[in-house]
Write an enzyme that holds these catalytic residues in place. Structure first.
Site, short mmCIF file in Angstrom:
data_model
loop_
_atom_site.label_atom_id
_atom_site.label_comp_id
_atom_site.label_asym_id
_atom_site.label_seq_id
_atom_site.Cartn_x
_atom_site.Cartn_y
_atom_site.Cartn_z
N SER A 115 76.33 22.13 -32.58
CA SER A 115 76.46 21.08 -31.55
C SER A 115 75.38 20.04 -31.77
CB SER A 115 76.27 21.68 -30.16
OG SER A 115 76.14 20.66 -29.18
N TYR A 160 71.29 26.66 -24.41
CA TYR A 160 72.39 26.37 -25.35
C TYR A 160 71.85 25.62 -26.56
CZ TYR A 160 76.78 24.09 -26.92
OH TYR A 160 77.84 23.61 -27.65
N LYS A 213 71.93 26.63 -30.59
CA LYS A 213 72.58 25.82 -31.63
C LYS A 213 71.57 25.38 -32.70
CE LYS A 213 76.84 25.94 -30.14
NZ LYS A 213 77.90 26.61 -30.92
N1 LIG Z 1 83.84 20.68 -26.69
C1 LIG Z 1 82.73 20.06 -26.97
O1 LIG Z 1 82.45 18.96 -26.44
C2 LIG Z 1 81.75 20.64 -27.92
C3 LIG Z 1 80.60 19.90 -28.22
C4 LIG Z 1 79.68 20.43 -29.12
C5 LIG Z 1 79.90 21.66 -29.70
N2 LIG Z 1 81.02 22.36 -29.38
C6 LIG Z 1 81.18 23.66 -30.04
O2 LIG Z 1 82.50 23.81 -30.50
C7 LIG Z 1 82.85 25.20 -30.49
C8 LIG Z 1 84.18 25.39 -29.80
O3 LIG Z 1 84.08 24.91 -28.47
P1 LIG Z 1 85.35 24.44 -27.63
O4 LIG Z 1 84.94 23.22 -26.91
O5 LIG Z 1 86.56 24.42 -28.48
O6 LIG Z 1 85.43 25.64 -26.57
P2 LIG Z 1 86.68 26.30 -25.79
O7 LIG Z 1 87.84 25.38 -25.77
O8 LIG Z 1 86.11 26.77 -24.50
O9 LIG Z 1 87.03 27.55 -26.70
C9 LIG Z 1 86.11 28.57 -26.88
C10 LIG Z 1 86.79 29.70 -27.61
O10 LIG Z 1 85.86 30.77 -27.78
C11 LIG Z 1 86.46 31.99 -27.32
N3 LIG Z 1 85.38 32.89 -26.95
C12 LIG Z 1 84.45 32.74 -25.97
N4 LIG Z 1 83.60 33.77 -25.95
C13 LIG Z 1 84.00 34.61 -26.94
C14 LIG Z 1 83.53 35.85 -27.42
N5 LIG Z 1 82.47 36.43 -26.87
N6 LIG Z 1 84.17 36.44 -28.46
C15 LIG Z 1 85.26 35.85 -29.02
N7 LIG Z 1 85.76 34.66 -28.61
C16 LIG Z 1 85.14 34.06 -27.58
C17 LIG Z 1 87.39 31.54 -26.20
O11 LIG Z 1 88.45 32.44 -25.91
P3 LIG Z 1 88.32 33.69 -24.88
O12 LIG Z 1 87.59 33.16 -23.68
O13 LIG Z 1 89.72 34.08 -24.62
O14 LIG Z 1 87.57 34.74 -25.62
C18 LIG Z 1 87.97 30.28 -26.85
O15 LIG Z 1 88.98 30.62 -27.77
C19 LIG Z 1 81.69 25.94 -29.83
O16 LIG Z 1 80.87 26.53 -30.80
C20 LIG Z 1 80.94 24.83 -29.10
O17 LIG Z 1 79.57 25.10 -28.94
C21 LIG Z 1 81.94 21.89 -28.51
#
Ligand SMILES: NC(=O)c1ccc[n+]([C@@H]2O[C@H](COP(=O)([O-])OP(=O)(O)OC[C@H]3O[C@@H](n4cnc5c(N)ncnc54)[C@H](OP(=O)(O)O)[C@@H]3O)[C@@H](O)[C@H]2O)c1
Length: 251
Positions: free
Chosen positions: A144, A157, A161
């Protein structure tokens, strides 16, 4: 032209929705056999079904990456089903606490580190022998912009990261000799469930994007396409890199 992923086996953690789901779809469209992971079997079954509908190859393996047994099972089952591992995307995330560091208790800190840092560490180590025996591999850690520059309320967080980015670089140094490339992607604000509390606040989002060079929130596909490049042989000389995909936020 970016090379395809035909014949490659990829694991994507946290792939039931958001960025992980988009990466799984991109990889499958590129010809990889994709292991789709998250904690909820019914959610990953839906993703696998839709990949199969467009002719892709995928398998759902449910598991909590914060749990050692589930991590072992994810790696061992993948090798059993597909014969090895070429690509690992550490994408699953938790952020159980928003607020000042002074208010974060030790169990919450441990949970954040366990899923965001320890799981990528364990999974990478467990995938390493298979990648090495196949002549190389690609590990992509979804980090991130918070790992580069922290914002108020996101302290723990951000710590997780930043540690993930350093894990990326350390593994890249040690495993380059085995042709295993390790890179990080640092997204900015991407419209997913994880970031909903931010982008659903219209006033906040308007102000936020007005400060970005690209003047908009990003999409999951814009992260998946970078992950695809880093997974493919087209990025064969890229390792230890920390890429931002943030609309220019960190400039
Ligand atoms: N969205 C943003 O703005 C943003 C910005 C910076 C970085 N990121 C990074 O991008 C990545 C993906 O984020 P996203 O925004 O796509 O999140 P998301 O839509 O909330 O998806 C998160 C995924 O992780 C799974 N998950 C959560 N805890 C888990 C565990 N303990 N074991 C296995 N699976 C697990 C969730 O499914 P279940 O709950 O069903 O397990 C879901 O499939 C992350 O690393 C995040 O830090 C996102």
């Amino acid at each position: 032209m970016i090379q395809d992923l035909k014949g490659k086996v990829a694991i994507v953690t946290g792939a039931s929705k958001g960025i992980g789901e988009a990466i799984a779809r991109y990889f499958a469209r590129g010809g990889a056999s994709v292991v789709v992971n998250s904690r909820k079997q019914e959610d990953i079954d839906i993703v696998v079904q839709s990949i199969k509908e467009f002719g892709g190859e995928a398998t759902a393996i449910a598991g909590n990456v914060g749990n050692e047994e589930d991590i072992k099972n994810l790696i061992e089952s993948t090798i059993q089903i597909y014969g090895g591992i070429d690509i690992l995307v550490n994408n699953a995330v938790v952020n159980p606490y928003y607020g000042p560091i002074i208010g974060c208790d030790a169990p919450t800190f441990d949970k954040t580190i366990s899923v965001n840092v320890k799981a990528p560490f364990e999974l990478s180590k467990l995938a390493y022998p298979s990648m090495k025996s196949r002549g190389g591999g690609a590990i992509i850690n979804i980090s991130s912009v918070e790992g580069i520059s922290p914002h108020e309320g996101m302290g723990i967080y951000s710590v997780s990261k930043a540690a993930l980015n350093m894990l990326t670089k350390s593994c890249a140094i040690e495993w380059g000799v085995d042709n295993i490339r390790v890179n990080s992607i640092c997204p900015g604000l991407i419209k997913t469930k994880f970031s909903q509390a931010l982008w659903s606040n219209e006033q906040w989002t308007k102000h936020f994007v007005s400060q970005l060079p690209l003047k908009r929130v990003g999409t999951v596909e814009e992260i998946a396409s970078l992950a695809y490049f880093l997974a493919s042989d087209s990025s064969s000389y890229v390792t230890g890199a920390v890429y931002t995909a943030d609309g220019g936020l960190t400039l």
